[in-house]
Motif scaffolding. Sequence first.
Motif, PDB file in Angstrom:
ATOM      1  N   ALA A 146       1.485  -1.496   0.328  1.00 33.35           N
ATOM      2  CA  ALA A 146       0.674  -0.145   0.143  1.00 33.35           C
ATOM      3  C   ALA A 146       1.288   1.129   0.084  1.00 33.35           C
ATOM      4  O   ALA A 146       0.902   2.059  -0.451  1.00 33.35           O
TER       5      ALA A 146
ATOM      6  N   ASP B 243      -4.852   5.957   2.132  1.00 36.37           N
ATOM      7  CA  ASP B 243      -3.944   4.755   3.019  1.00 36.37           C
ATOM      8  C   ASP B 243      -4.500   5.138   4.484  1.00 36.37           C
ATOM      9  O   ASP B 243      -3.975   4.688   4.892  1.00 36.37           O
TER      10      ASP B 243
ATOM     11  N   ARG C 129      -8.385   2.572   4.516  1.00 34.28           N
ATOM     12  CA  ARG C 129      -7.120   2.530   3.058  1.00 34.28           C
ATOM     13  C   ARG C 129      -8.190   1.373   2.149  1.00 34.28           C
ATOM     14  O   ARG C 129      -8.325   0.162   2.392  1.00 34.28           O
TER      15      ARG C 129
ATOM     16  N   THR D 129      -3.465   1.435  -3.301  1.00 39.04           N
ATOM     17  CA  THR D 129      -3.390   1.165  -1.476  1.00 39.04           C
ATOM     18  C   THR D 129      -4.660  -0.321  -1.867  1.00 39.04           C
ATOM     19  O   THR D 129      -4.430  -0.231  -0.249  1.00 39.04           O
TER      20      THR D 129
END
Length: 587
Positions: A71, A180, A249, A287
Amino acid sequence: MHVIATAGHVDHGKSALVRALTGIEPDRWDEERRRGLTIDLGYAWTTLPSGDRVAFVDVPGHQRFIGNMLAGVGPTSAVLFVVAADEGWRQQSQEHLAAVDALGIRHGLLVVTRSDLADPEPALLDARDRFAATSLGEVDAVAVSARTGEGMPALTDALERLVTGLPAPEQAGRLRLWVDRSFSIRGSGTVVTGTLATGSIAVGDELQVGDQRVRVRGLESLGEPRDRVLPVARVAVNLRGVAASEIARGDLLLTPDAWRMASVLDVRVGGRSAGDLPTHLSLHAGTAAVPVHVRPLAEDTVRLTLSTPLPLVAGDRLILRDPGAQQIVGGALVLDADPPELRRRGAAARRGAELESATGVPDLQREVERRGAMLVADAAALGIPNESDDAKVVRCGAWRVSGSALQRWAESLTRCVQQQAADEPLEPSLTIEAARLAAGVPDRALLPEVVERAGLELDQGRVWLPGVRAAMGAAERGLQELEGRLRHSPFAAPEQPDLAAAGIGPREVAAAVRAGRLLRLPDGVLLAPDAPARAMRVLAGLTQPFTLSEARQALDTTRRVAVPLLEHLDGRGWTRRVDGTHRVVVR
């Protein structure tokens, strides 16, 4: 600003190196500091002597947190690869390099850390040999000790050279920001962070998160408030209209209605032969990480069916990972984010052959030719340029159309209209919708172009052969006599027995109306097409306002004709009611 991700095995000194470069502690969680390893993504930044600002995404090196690592490195275009001099190349070093190679990252810097504990040369030579076989190729290499400071000036110089060679970002493009982190701040509300790689974002912008519309309440980059942020940058976005629990995320901030969510992708794979790939893998993009089903098409191409749609386009690079074996199996380059269905036997192999020359750079002519026609908005959502110098692509309003498709539709439509005229002389034309369906044209807006290319005629909402109208057959003589009577007495509408005596049935009436030879009013009243205009000349001479009775007498007709005729004139805006019994001519 430039954004660089770290990479390397656990406890090889990535966070210590970032801390030495920036003076900022990248490890954000107490447990990370207690255990001495990075668990989640960390962020720090510094200003180089040249004035360039660099932000670092510090990724975890432990195998258990490889998803977090992917990510962090996914949205970046450069990597700071760390190998410890006293331990050398290790398991996660290899997996991180595989991820970098899978993403096609070409800009990087090798840093051999802990040079005060061991000779850095063996680790440096080994890593360079491994890099040579990947997308990184030859990179600058520096040996440093974050503890003693040895080599840090050389590292700063190498960073200057690295950022100078990074490609310029696309600032005018649509926004696609991979989230993220998501959290809530008292007094501000929901905040998300991410690496802004393309497009720009400004306070007040309306953005899309899933099916929701949200508003940018505030922005921060490198610890400072901003009104607008341009790529490439680390950015924190304060959002209005979404709770922190509703975004996580892997979610995205998007320019509204500018992206197509892809659930099926055709991709070129690297690392393994397509036939050797497991049927079920995990796809990492930005991500996000989603399960995918893999269907081989050719030696190096596969079709991926995503469990969750993502806004991906041709040219995007992905990572394919086997979660069971806990290893990266290869990278993937998106060739088509809107591929055709594979319905017939052998379709997969034929599709694989079609993709042999695909490069991941979408071509308008090729995409339009495959579909026949394509909306400009759909092309833009798929990242396909909308302008083409190719004469084979015809611009038709909101559409781009293949010249060969236009010709094919024109020929099909001609055959269908000819067949209609032969089978139904009373109805020798097709309605617009029937014509569209018969020719296979995807939208009514394209039909005039097809009709023109076919040399047909579009009249009164129908498609005709040139010069051909309804052939009344045995009813022609009776219709001509009726037309003559209406010319002499325009408001003496024929009764049903009159029509039957003249051999004019319902189908003949409908054909005469379509041909413009008769005007049909409600309740089956038939008049000449010019009857409304002739009525207006008479009504204009009456004392205004006038009643229905006065109009009927002036027109020398019956109530059966006068009522629908006056309502027809009202509908056209030529007359207007002033009360329950009176009308006026609208002048």
